[in-house]
Design an enzyme around this catalytic site. Structure first.
Site, PDB file in Angstrom:
ATOM      1  N   ARG A  34       0.654  -1.353  -0.042  1.00  0.00           N
ATOM      2  CA  ARG A  34      -0.011   0.149   0.089  1.00  0.00           C
ATOM      3  C   ARG A  34       0.813   1.334   0.008  1.00  0.00           C
ATOM      4  NH1 ARG A  34      -5.626  -0.480   1.772  1.00  0.00           N
ATOM      5  NH2 ARG A  34      -6.180  -2.393   0.837  1.00  0.00           N
ATOM      6  N   ARG A  47      -6.242  11.925  -6.765  1.00  0.00           N
ATOM      7  CA  ARG A  47      -7.592  10.799  -6.685  1.00  0.00           C
ATOM      8  C   ARG A  47      -9.073  11.662  -6.532  1.00  0.00           C
ATOM      9  NH1 ARG A  47      -9.827   7.252  -1.888  1.00  0.00           N
ATOM     10  NH2 ARG A  47     -10.279   9.399  -1.298  1.00  0.00           N
ATOM     11  N   ASP A  83      -6.607  -2.751  -7.481  1.00  0.00           N
ATOM     12  CA  ASP A  83      -7.138  -3.169  -6.611  1.00  0.00           C
ATOM     13  C   ASP A  83      -7.497  -4.639  -6.870  1.00  0.00           C
ATOM     14  OD1 ASP A  83      -7.892  -2.413  -3.818  1.00  0.00           O
ATOM     15  OD2 ASP A  83      -9.546  -3.837  -4.523  1.00  0.00           O
TER      16      ASP A  83
HETATM   17  O1  CP3 Z   1       0.521   0.433  -3.054  1.00  0.00           O
HETATM   18  C1  CP3 Z   1      -0.230  -0.403  -3.316  1.00  0.00           C
HETATM   19  O2  CP3 Z   1      -0.074  -1.484  -2.294  1.00  0.00           O
HETATM   20  C2  CP3 Z   1      -1.069  -0.917  -4.584  1.00  0.00           C
HETATM   21  C3  CP3 Z   1      -2.496  -0.976  -4.788  1.00  0.00           C
HETATM   22  C4  CP3 Z   1      -3.334  -1.793  -3.918  1.00  0.00           C
HETATM   23  C5  CP3 Z   1      -4.610  -1.145  -3.583  1.00  0.00           C
HETATM   24  N1  CP3 Z   1      -5.055  -2.241  -2.837  1.00  0.00           N
HETATM   25  C6  CP3 Z   1      -5.127   0.179  -3.579  1.00  0.00           C
HETATM   26  C7  CP3 Z   1      -6.007   0.498  -3.003  1.00  0.00           C
HETATM   27  C8  CP3 Z   1      -3.333  -3.003  -3.657  1.00  0.00           C
HETATM   28  C9  CP3 Z   1      -2.110  -4.012  -3.593  1.00  0.00           C
HETATM   29  C10 CP3 Z   1      -4.474  -3.395  -3.199  1.00  0.00           C
HETATM   30  C11 CP3 Z   1      -4.691  -4.679  -2.816  1.00  0.00           C
HETATM   31  C12 CP3 Z   1      -5.860  -4.933  -1.625  1.00  0.00           C
HETATM   32  N2  CP3 Z   1      -7.257  -4.458  -1.831  1.00  0.00           N
HETATM   33  C13 CP3 Z   1      -6.108  -6.012  -0.863  1.00  0.00           C
HETATM   34  C14 CP3 Z   1      -4.914  -7.109  -0.318  1.00  0.00           C
HETATM   35  C15 CP3 Z   1      -3.648  -6.154   0.559  1.00  0.00           C
HETATM   36  C16 CP3 Z   1      -4.464  -5.909   1.659  1.00  0.00           C
HETATM   37  O3  CP3 Z   1      -4.159  -4.736   2.186  1.00  0.00           O
HETATM   38  O4  CP3 Z   1      -4.416  -6.985   2.643  1.00  0.00           O
HETATM   39  C17 CP3 Z   1      -7.292  -6.200  -0.308  1.00  0.00           C
HETATM   40  C18 CP3 Z   1      -7.536  -6.823   0.833  1.00  0.00           C
HETATM   41  C19 CP3 Z   1      -7.968  -4.885  -0.789  1.00  0.00           C
HETATM   42  C20 CP3 Z   1      -9.714  -4.753  -0.852  1.00  0.00           C
HETATM   43  C21 CP3 Z   1      -9.622  -3.294  -0.498  1.00  0.00           C
HETATM   44  N3  CP3 Z   1      -9.600  -2.275  -1.343  1.00  0.00           N
HETATM   45  C22 CP3 Z   1      -9.780  -2.874   0.720  1.00  0.00           C
HETATM   46  C23 CP3 Z   1     -10.310  -3.699   2.275  1.00  0.00           C
HETATM   47  C24 CP3 Z   1     -10.027  -1.385   0.739  1.00  0.00           C
HETATM   48  C25 CP3 Z   1     -10.513  -0.313   1.558  1.00  0.00           C
HETATM   49  C26 CP3 Z   1      -9.192  -0.011   2.404  1.00  0.00           C
HETATM   50  C27 CP3 Z   1      -9.386   1.248   3.246  1.00  0.00           C
HETATM   51  O5  CP3 Z   1      -8.339   1.448   4.056  1.00  0.00           O
HETATM   52  O6  CP3 Z   1     -10.021   1.876   2.861  1.00  0.00           O
HETATM   53  C28 CP3 Z   1      -9.556  -1.083  -0.796  1.00  0.00           C
HETATM   54  C29 CP3 Z   1      -9.355   0.169  -1.392  1.00  0.00           C
HETATM   55  C30 CP3 Z   1      -8.206   0.696  -1.822  1.00  0.00           C
HETATM   56  N4  CP3 Z   1      -7.321   0.153  -2.729  1.00  0.00           N
HETATM   57  C31 CP3 Z   1      -7.455   1.762  -1.573  1.00  0.00           C
HETATM   58  C32 CP3 Z   1      -6.172   1.858  -2.166  1.00  0.00           C
HETATM   59  C33 CP3 Z   1      -5.242   2.936  -2.113  1.00  0.00           C
HETATM   60  C34 CP3 Z   1      -7.777   2.996  -0.665  1.00  0.00           C
HETATM   61  C35 CP3 Z   1      -9.104   3.771  -0.877  1.00  0.00           C
HETATM   62  C36 CP3 Z   1      -8.878   4.628  -2.103  1.00  0.00           C
HETATM   63  O7  CP3 Z   1      -8.077   5.264  -2.358  1.00  0.00           O
HETATM   64  O8  CP3 Z   1      -9.963   4.676  -3.029  1.00  0.00           O
END
Ligand code: CP3
Length: 351
Positions: A34, A47, A83
């Protein structure tokens, strides 16, 4: 040292890939799960009010956000901004990102008749924007690019629960209560994951990480029966591509040996298991990635330094350590802390 000698032990451009293969490196490579995200003001500005699913469909945006942490932090690898839900959304699953919560699926997958809603992924027509972002990034990047996919258990947990849920009880109830539906679900998800990762590598990704984040829900017996066969298939079919395969989950203390047995080259370790103990469980013939508690990065610098040095001490300079957090960067993390952390790891491990 001769110029040849220098290239043998690598520099910024390949120390991450060399560490994944347990080859000697000039210093320990670092990247952060992340690392592209909300803790960066430049991310929040780019964003605006779009969510990650919308942003991922614009290759120029995905490229810019992938590059932001590379520029600011000096990390040794980039991870594609996308994602784990992107391939599902692209194959007809109605997913929305609820602010502050995560992926929500209003019509969860629970019955045999729901399986037909998961059609196979055709990367060229379903996610051309992902592949375009990868190709563009390879032109701009001087460090390796990591592609990724969600692991089958983790993807299933969102599809079955319909939203982020603590412990995922419905997922395991389905697994035990209707194994045929579970197997049908994992067959389809494994197919999607494989198609996605193969396409990312063909477009230029130099390593892949399988984020099976929530697989630590399972005891080893259930992991072996209900998840391992599909993960093994994914890693086996990726092997001929020759890129390092990283396998990550949270709360996996009792699963580490099985995660390695599934065929990963690098096993990601969360912060709950001391790194040397985790490495014993994974086996010394594999590389490890981790494992600073991301919450520590919210504390004052001296605590960050102390805990990071403990991770390095437990890695003990052995080849095959990629420094990372034990899970993703929290949005409240000061970017300066991660900048200092990269410098600390680099300066303390220079060989
Ligand atoms: O920098 C990186 O790691 C690359 C980008 C990336 C994102 N999601 C962007 C994102 C990666 C590798 C992921 C993987 C991901 N997404 C996982 C596996 C990794 C982990 O954290 O366990 C999971 C479970 C998800 C599902 C997901 N996507 C969730 C649970 C959320 C909300 C989390 C939150 O804190 O709000 C997301 C949204 C998301 N994916 C964000 C980002 C930067 C944050 C919200 C946004 O900017 O819209």
């Amino acid at each position: 040292m001769s110029a040849e000698g220098v290239s043998e032990v690598a520099g910024a451009s390949d120390r991450f890939l060399r560490a994944c293969r347990r080859e000697p490196v000039d210093l320990t490579p670092v990247w952060f799960m992340r690392q592209a995200g909300r803790y960066l003001p430049e991310y929040r500005a780019a964003r605006a009010d779009r969510d990650v699913l919308q942003m991922s469909r614009i290759p120029e945006m995905a490229v810019e956000i992938t590059l932001q942490p590379v520029r600011r932090l000096g990390v040794d690898a980039a991870i594609l901004y996308s994602d784990i839900m992107v391939p599902l959304a692209a194959t007809g699953v109605e997913v929305r990102m609820a602010p502050g919560l995560g992926p929500v699926i209003d019509e969860p997958i629970r019955a045999p008749s729901d399986l037909s809603r998961l059609r196979p992924l055709d990367p060229d027509s379903d996610i051309p924007f992902v592949l375009e972002a990868v190709r563009m990034l390879r032109r701009d990047l001087t460090v390796p690019l990591i592609g990724f996919a969600g692991g089958p258990y983790t993807l299933a947990s969102y599809l079955v629960e319909g939203r982020p849920a603590r412990d995922h009880p419905r997922t395991r109830a389905l697994m035990h209560g209707d194994p045929a539906v579970w197997e049908g679900l994992l067959d389809r998800l494994a197919g999607t994951v494989l198609a996605l990762l193969r396409a990312q590598v063909a477009a230029g990704a130099q390593a892949v990480q399988l984020f099976d984040s929530w697989v630590g829900d399972l005891d080893p017996g259930d992991y072996e029966r209900f998840v391992l066969p599909w993960v093994s298939r994914i890693f086996e079919e990726l092997a001929p591509l020759g890129v390092p395969r990283i396998h990550f989950g949270v709360g996996t203390g009792e699963l580490l040996a099985l995660m390695r047995a599934a065929g990963a080259d690098v096993v990601g370790v969360d912060w709950r298991v001391p790194l040397d103990r985790a490495w014993d469980r994974v086996g010394r013939d594999a590389a490890v990635q981790g494992n600073l508690d991301p919450a520590v990065c919210l504390a004052p610098w001296d605590a960050v330094e102390r805990k990071a040095l403990e991770v390095l001490r437990r890695a003990d300079g052995r080849p095959g350590h990629v420094f990372n957090l034990g899970h993703g960067v929290f949005p409240q993390t000061p970017p300066e802390t991660l900048e200092r952390l990269v410098d600390l790891v680099h300066s303390r491990t220079a060989r």
